[in-house]
Design a protein around this motif. Structure first.
Motif, PDB file in Angstrom:
ATOM      1  N   THR B  13       4.014  -9.527  18.523  1.00  0.00           N
ATOM      2  CA  THR B  13       2.612  -9.150  18.474  1.00  0.00           C
ATOM      3  C   THR B  13       1.744 -10.391  18.407  1.00  0.00           C
ATOM      4  OG1 THR B  13       1.020  -7.709  17.352  1.00  0.00           O
ATOM      5  CG2 THR B  13       2.455  -9.032  15.953  1.00  0.00           C
ATOM      6  N   GLN B  14       0.485 -10.218  18.780  1.00  0.00           N
ATOM      7  CA  GLN B  14      -0.441 -11.341  18.700  1.00  0.00           C
ATOM      8  C   GLN B  14      -1.112 -11.367  17.334  1.00  0.00           C
ATOM      9  OE1 GLN B  14      -3.094 -11.028  22.121  1.00  0.00           O
ATOM     10  NE2 GLN B  14      -1.898 -12.648  23.101  1.00  0.00           N
ATOM     11  N   THR B 114       2.580 -14.243  17.464  1.00  0.00           N
ATOM     12  CA  THR B 114       2.253 -15.400  18.301  1.00  0.00           C
ATOM     13  C   THR B 114       0.757 -15.687  18.292  1.00  0.00           C
ATOM     14  OG1 THR B 114       1.995 -14.032  20.255  1.00  0.00           O
ATOM     15  CG2 THR B 114       4.188 -14.898  19.831  1.00  0.00           C
TER      16      THR B 114
END
Lengths: 111, 114
Positions: B13-14, B114
């Motif tokens: 996931t961001q 990330t």
């Protein structure tokens, strides 16, 4: 917060040798558990010890709980490559408290 | 032998996104837990859950974290706005309820932020 210290951090031995890993603390525990963890998997319970001085055997593994219930040891006789893994001790200060883990001993048994 | 199951096995996931990690504990167990393990570090307690409420939580379990048992079988961990330092293996565990009874762990969800 009790601190569980495991030693050694890493142990590499040849197949057929014996080994002992230790779990120590300055705190007294209601119970202590040993788990084994392999890469990419969750910890798997090996044994629970509750009584001071208790010794439990699981095939070639012998677990001992210290008389004062502050420390424990795990002894493996005639280690095999299948014994390779991260050995974790975990303990609770009382019967219902949260289980806290030591940092583990990485054991590698080479053929 | 019954086991604790976790999904997904890997979640990427961001930063800033919400994630929900799912667990199905062993069916007759009453106590539920989340632990996490940052790569190369020890297994750390996050939260315990009993009788539909949190019974204990660690300092790691701040307002960004929440747990829920939405039905009779699932147990979820939500992170509202993920940070890079939330990257870790997240383990769900359950136990029947007897004092000193052992925890049964799932195989974990690897969360990568990330």
């Amino acid at each position: 917060t009790q601190l569980l210290e495991q030693s050694p951090q890493f142990l590499s031995i040849q197949e057929g040798e014996n080994l002992t890993v230790y779990c120590n603390s300055s705190s007294v525990f209601s119970s202590l558990q040993w788990y084994r963890q392999e890469p990419g998997e969750g910890p798997v319970l090996l044994v629970t010890v509750v009584t001071g001085g208790e010794v439990k055997k699981l095939k070639r593994l012998t677990f001992q709980f210290g008389d004062a219930r502050k420390d424990s040891s795990l002894h493996i006789t005639a280690a095999q490559p299948g014994d390779t893994g991260l050995y974790l001790c975990a303990a609770r200060p009382d019967s219902w408290g949260k289980l806290q883990f030591g940092a583990g001993t990485q054991v590698v048994v080479t053929p | 032998e019954p086991e604790v199951t976790q999904t997904p096995s890997h979640q990427v996931t961001q930063m800033g996104q919400e994630v929900i990690l799912r667990c199905v504990p062993i069916s007759n167990h009453l106590y539920f837990y989340w632990y996490r393990q940052i790569l190369g570090q020890k297994v750390e307690f996050l939260v315990s859950f009993y009788n539909n409420e949190i019974s204990e939580k660690s300092e790691i379990f701040d307002d960004q974290f929440s747990v829920e048992r939405p039905d009779g079988s699932n147990f979820t961990l939500k992170i509202r706005s993920t940070k890079l330092e939330d990257s870790a293996m997240y383990f769900c565990a359950s136990k029947r309820g007897a004092a000193n009874s052992p925890l049964h762990f799932g195989n974990g969800t690897r969360l990568t932020v990330t």
